[in-house]
Motif scaffolding. Structure first.
Motif, PDB file in Angstrom:
ATOM      1  N   VAL A  39       0.839  -1.197   0.000  1.00  0.00           N
ATOM      2  CA  VAL A  39       0.000   0.000   0.000  1.00  0.00           C
ATOM      3  C   VAL A  39       0.879   1.253   0.000  1.00  0.00           C
ATOM      4  O   VAL A  39       0.625   2.215  -0.748  1.00  0.00           O
ATOM      5  N   ASP A  43       1.527   4.191  -3.167  1.00  0.00           N
ATOM      6  CA  ASP A  43       1.413   5.650  -3.144  1.00  0.00           C
ATOM      7  C   ASP A  43       2.561   6.286  -3.919  1.00  0.00           C
ATOM      8  O   ASP A  43       2.356   7.241  -4.683  1.00  0.00           O
ATOM      9  N   TRP A 153      -5.487  -1.397  -7.358  1.00  0.00           N
ATOM     10  CA  TRP A 153      -5.296  -0.998  -5.957  1.00  0.00           C
ATOM     11  C   TRP A 153      -6.394  -1.538  -5.054  1.00  0.00           C
ATOM     12  O   TRP A 153      -6.180  -1.717  -3.857  1.00  0.00           O
ATOM     13  N   HIS A 157      -5.092  -3.437  -1.778  1.00  0.00           N
ATOM     14  CA  HIS A 157      -5.580  -3.018  -0.462  1.00  0.00           C
ATOM     15  C   HIS A 157      -6.432  -4.097   0.198  1.00  0.00           C
ATOM     16  O   HIS A 157      -6.512  -4.158   1.429  1.00  0.00           O
ATOM     17  N   SER A 158      -7.055  -4.961  -0.607  1.00  0.00           N
ATOM     18  CA  SER A 158      -7.876  -6.021  -0.021  1.00  0.00           C
ATOM     19  C   SER A 158      -7.028  -6.959   0.837  1.00  0.00           C
ATOM     20  O   SER A 158      -7.532  -7.581   1.782  1.00  0.00           O
ATOM     21  N   VAL A 160      -4.631  -6.098   2.886  1.00  0.00           N
ATOM     22  CA  VAL A 160      -4.557  -5.535   4.235  1.00  0.00           C
ATOM     23  C   VAL A 160      -5.842  -5.835   4.988  1.00  0.00           C
ATOM     24  O   VAL A 160      -5.824  -6.244   6.158  1.00  0.00           O
ATOM     25  N   GLY A 190     -11.075  -3.251   2.594  1.00  0.00           N
ATOM     26  CA  GLY A 190      -9.760  -3.046   1.994  1.00  0.00           C
ATOM     27  C   GLY A 190      -9.868  -2.722   0.513  1.00  0.00           C
ATOM     28  O   GLY A 190      -9.214  -1.793   0.017  1.00  0.00           O
ATOM     29  N   TRP A 191     -10.706  -3.482  -0.198  1.00  0.00           N
ATOM     30  CA  TRP A 191     -10.890  -3.233  -1.644  1.00  0.00           C
ATOM     31  C   TRP A 191     -11.437  -1.822  -1.860  1.00  0.00           C
ATOM     32  O   TRP A 191     -10.948  -1.086  -2.730  1.00  0.00           O
ATOM     33  N   SER A 193     -11.139   0.836   0.006  1.00  0.00           N
ATOM     34  CA  SER A 193     -10.143   1.871   0.276  1.00  0.00           C
ATOM     35  C   SER A 193      -9.165   1.993  -0.885  1.00  0.00           C
ATOM     36  O   SER A 193      -8.727   3.100  -1.229  1.00  0.00           O
ATOM     37  N   GLY A 194      -8.824   0.857  -1.507  1.00  0.00           N
ATOM     38  CA  GLY A 194      -7.937   0.896  -2.666  1.00  0.00           C
ATOM     39  C   GLY A 194      -8.553   1.629  -3.846  1.00  0.00           C
ATOM     40  O   GLY A 194      -7.879   2.402  -4.539  1.00  0.00           O
TER      41      GLY A 194
END
Length: 208
Positions: A39, A43, A153, A157-158, A160, A190-191, A193-194
């Protein structure tokens, strides 16, 4: 097989069980730590100003996916051992416990989404950046769009999210319904947020 009877095991079985537990916890750290580093690297990848930076951060992010995948395999192997050696009694199988069975299902079905979906898109992005660097004909808009891909992403993020869910069910050991909902909810969070960070960066990222 060494059965759990409520008393501490002695000798070699106890050492094996302790080593398995240690590796199991270490694997959970590997999944969560590798995903969190992906993650953070993501960035930097979305802010990359040159094709060389896209290539570098893309490769680094993808390499971390191998750490996650390896940790997931170790977690499955050690979890299977602990299910039989520690959590199985003469009357109850360790796999009758929700945190074991559904945790294994999450490792088999949810964790691979990150390396498979995210890893594939990272590979395509790296290939595009490498080709652009080689022939000197970079397409900044196309690379920037690929670097801010919401599906990429979301998948990264998923990892995490599901890693946090796995640690939670290991600690709290809720029932079947709560365990299933918790794992799915953390994966989805998580998905989501990505997707959000990808969409937000799409219009503001520097063009390679």
């Amino acid at each position: 097989m060494n059965r759990y009877d409520g008393r501490p095991h002695d000798g070699a079985p106890a050492m094996i069980d302790a080593a398995s537990l240690f590796l199991h916890v270490l694997a959970a750290v590997g999944i969560l730590g590798g995903a969190a580093c992906q993650v953070l690297a993501g960035d930097r990848l979305r802010q990359a100003a040159t094709t060389a930076e896209v290539n570098m951060w893309g490769r680094f992010t993808r390499t971390l996916g191998r750490l996650v995948a390896t940790s997931a395999v170790v977690s499955l192997l050690t979890g299977g051992h602990l299910a039989g050696a520690v959590w199985t009694t003469e009357t109850t199988s360790g796999f009758s416990r929700p945190f074991i069975t559904l945790g294994a299902a999450a490792l088999l079905l949810l964790v691979p989404v990150g390396p498979m979906v995210g890893g594939r898109r990272l590979r395509l992005l790296i290939d595009s950046a490498s080709a652009s660097t080689a022939d000197g004909r970079a397409d900044p808009d196309r690379l920037a769009m690929a670097a801010a891909d919401p599906v990429l992403w979301g998948a990264v993020h998923s990892l995490v999210g599901v890693a946090v869910g796995l640690v939670a069910v290991m600690v709290y050991k809720p029932g079947w319904a709560v365990t299933a909902m918790l794992l799915l909810a953390t994966f989805a969070a998580g998905w989501g947020s990505g997707v959000v960070v990808a969409v937000r960066s799409d219009g503001s990222s520097s063009r390679p």
